[in-house]
Design a protein around this motif. Structure first.
Motif, PDB file in Angstrom:
ATOM      1  N   GLN A   1      38.283  46.464  42.600  1.00  0.00           N
ATOM      2  CA  GLN A   1      39.370  46.926  41.753  1.00  0.00           C
ATOM      3  C   GLN A   1      40.429  45.853  41.554  1.00  0.00           C
ATOM      4  O   GLN A   1      40.755  45.125  42.497  1.00  0.00           O
TER       5      GLN A   1
ATOM      6  N   TYR B   1      30.271  48.480  41.158  1.00  0.00           N
ATOM      7  CA  TYR B   1      31.132  49.218  40.232  1.00  0.00           C
ATOM      8  C   TYR B   1      32.504  48.550  40.262  1.00  0.00           C
ATOM      9  O   TYR B   1      32.861  47.878  41.239  1.00  0.00           O
TER      10      TYR B   1
ATOM     11  N   GLY C   1      36.889  48.889  38.980  1.00  0.00           N
ATOM     12  CA  GLY C   1      37.966  49.795  38.591  1.00  0.00           C
ATOM     13  C   GLY C   1      39.298  49.072  38.587  1.00  0.00           C
ATOM     14  O   GLY C   1      39.361  47.844  38.732  1.00  0.00           O
TER      15      GLY C   1
ATOM     16  N   THR D   1      45.925  52.197  31.573  1.00  0.00           N
ATOM     17  CA  THR D   1      44.615  52.741  31.931  1.00  0.00           C
ATOM     18  C   THR D   1      43.792  52.993  30.683  1.00  0.00           C
ATOM     19  O   THR D   1      42.609  52.604  30.594  1.00  0.00           O
TER      20      THR D   1
ATOM     21  N   ALA E   1      40.397  50.858  29.705  1.00  0.00           N
ATOM     22  CA  ALA E   1      39.131  51.584  29.663  1.00  0.00           C
ATOM     23  C   ALA E   1      38.526  51.572  28.269  1.00  0.00           C
ATOM     24  O   ALA E   1      37.301  51.448  28.112  1.00  0.00           O
TER      25      ALA E   1
ATOM     26  N   LEU F   1      34.879  51.002  33.415  1.00  0.00           N
ATOM     27  CA  LEU F   1      35.754  51.256  34.562  1.00  0.00           C
ATOM     28  C   LEU F   1      35.373  52.568  35.227  1.00  0.00           C
ATOM     29  O   LEU F   1      35.377  53.630  34.602  1.00  0.00           O
TER      30      LEU F   1
ATOM     31  N   SER G   1      36.931  53.832  38.068  1.00  0.00           N
ATOM     32  CA  SER G   1      38.005  54.538  38.780  1.00  0.00           C
ATOM     33  C   SER G   1      39.342  53.864  38.587  1.00  0.00           C
ATOM     34  O   SER G   1      39.442  52.719  38.139  1.00  0.00           O
ATOM     35  N   THR G   2      40.377  54.610  38.948  1.00  0.00           N
ATOM     36  CA  THR G   2      41.722  54.070  39.061  1.00  0.00           C
ATOM     37  C   THR G   2      42.318  54.562  40.373  1.00  0.00           C
ATOM     38  O   THR G   2      42.080  55.701  40.790  1.00  0.00           O
TER      39      THR G   2
ATOM     40  N   MET H   1      37.005  58.327  34.310  1.00  0.00           N
ATOM     41  CA  MET H   1      37.327  57.555  35.506  1.00  0.00           C
ATOM     42  C   MET H   1      37.700  58.477  36.663  1.00  0.00           C
ATOM     43  O   MET H   1      38.462  59.425  36.491  1.00  0.00           O
TER      44      MET H   1
END
Length: 316
Positions: free
Chosen positions: A120, A148, A150, A159, A163, A175, A177-178, A202
């Protein structure tokens, strides 16, 4: 412990995550080992760290525990973050492609692995074009250094923009996740960030779900000498909640806990875990005993009427 898919991906993670921000600084190797083994024995899988935590000390300690077999690498979903550094007490931010990728290589070396499951970007930076920052995520994925990717601490429009950019052209890294702050005392992300994450598929990882320990109720009559709030590095996290609205929420949590015969920690953590859009709150315990209490929420569900009452009293 329940497992959940991370956003619109096939990555399955535990509904509670283990945070390691203080590992290698406040939390020593013995305590970290107890936390890690206790977490996995309870069914936890998602372990979150960052290059910035202790200027790499957290990653190094976690890597040593993986190397000595305290927990097998394939038993955990390993997540880390890049883009922030702490050197000589000074915070630095560099989300350029070169800095992020060299930082990721350094993280992999400290962790003793050839890839992480989730990488991330730790923070948004206005100093670097966002498309350059995001290109580092593409390269991390295509090179196999991350499975993955994020973002973290992005607000709503950031965000959505990031994305959308990643989805605009086939081949870019979507993306997953956040990671954002979220608790009964910090609900601002409900305005834009949560809806943006939901719209873009996400998952949401909630840091500080207990508001730095404030929601446990331990600061209602002062600051315990052994608490995190007594540490000058964390004291400001406690002080920002010393106002009437916060005290009202903390009192409501305590009353709910008394009625349910739970602890305030269990009430607060269950509320965050089961909020719409949340994949997992991140537990940042100081001791293994604190973590054990937090993990006890795995089998608990707030009655709907209690959850609604807490929604009302804590509404922004």
């Amino acid at each position: 412990m329940q497992s959940r898919l991370l956003g619109a991906t096939g990555l399955r993670v535990s509904s509670l995550a283990l945070g390691t921000m203080t590992w290698g600084s406040v939390t020593d190797e013995h305590e970290a080992r107890e936390q890690l083994t206790g977490f996995t024995q309870a069914g936890g899988t998602l372990v979150d760290t960052a290059a910035a935590y202790g200027d790499g000390a957290s990653e190094s300690l976690l890597g040593s525990l993986l190397a000595d077999g305290s927990v097998a690498r394939d038993e955990i979903v390993l997540a880390t973050k890049g883009g922030i550094t702490w050197r000589g007490g000074n915070r630095g931010v560099d989300t350029s492609r070169g800095a992020l990728l060299s930082g990721l290589d350094a993280s992999l070396k400290r962790l003793g692995v050839d890839h992480v499951d989730l990488w991330q970007v730790h923070v948004w930076s206005p100093d670097v074009p966002f498309e350059e920052t995001l290109s580092a995520l593409d390269l991390a994925l295509s090179s196999g250094r991350a499975s993955y990717v994020g973002v973290s601490n992005y607000n709503g429009w950031q965000t959505a923009q990031a994305a959308t950019w990643q989805r605009a052209v086939p081949g870019r890294a979507t993306l997953a996740s956040t990671q954002v702050e979220y608790s009964l005392l910090a609900r601002d992300i409900e305005y834009e960030t949560l809806p943006a994450a939901e719209a873009m598929g996400m998952g949401v990882l909630a840091w500080s779900p207990l508001a730095g320990g404030v929601l446990t109720g331990k600061y209602r009559t002062g600051t315990p000498s052994q608490s995190r709030g007594a540490d000058p590095a964390f004291a400001s996290r406690v002080e920002i909640y010393e106002e009437d609205r916060s005290r009202g929420i903390i009192t409501a949590v305590a009353k709910a806990a008394e009625g349910l015969e739970w602890t305030p920690l269990q009430v607060s953590l269950a509320w965050v875990r089961d909020r719409p859009g949340v994949t997992a709150p991140i537990l940042g315990a100081r001791t293994a005993a604190q973590l054990k209490e937090a993990l006890s929420v795995a089998d608990l569900t707030l009655p709907p009427e209690i959850a609604l009452a807490l929604d009302d009293v804590s509404a922004v």
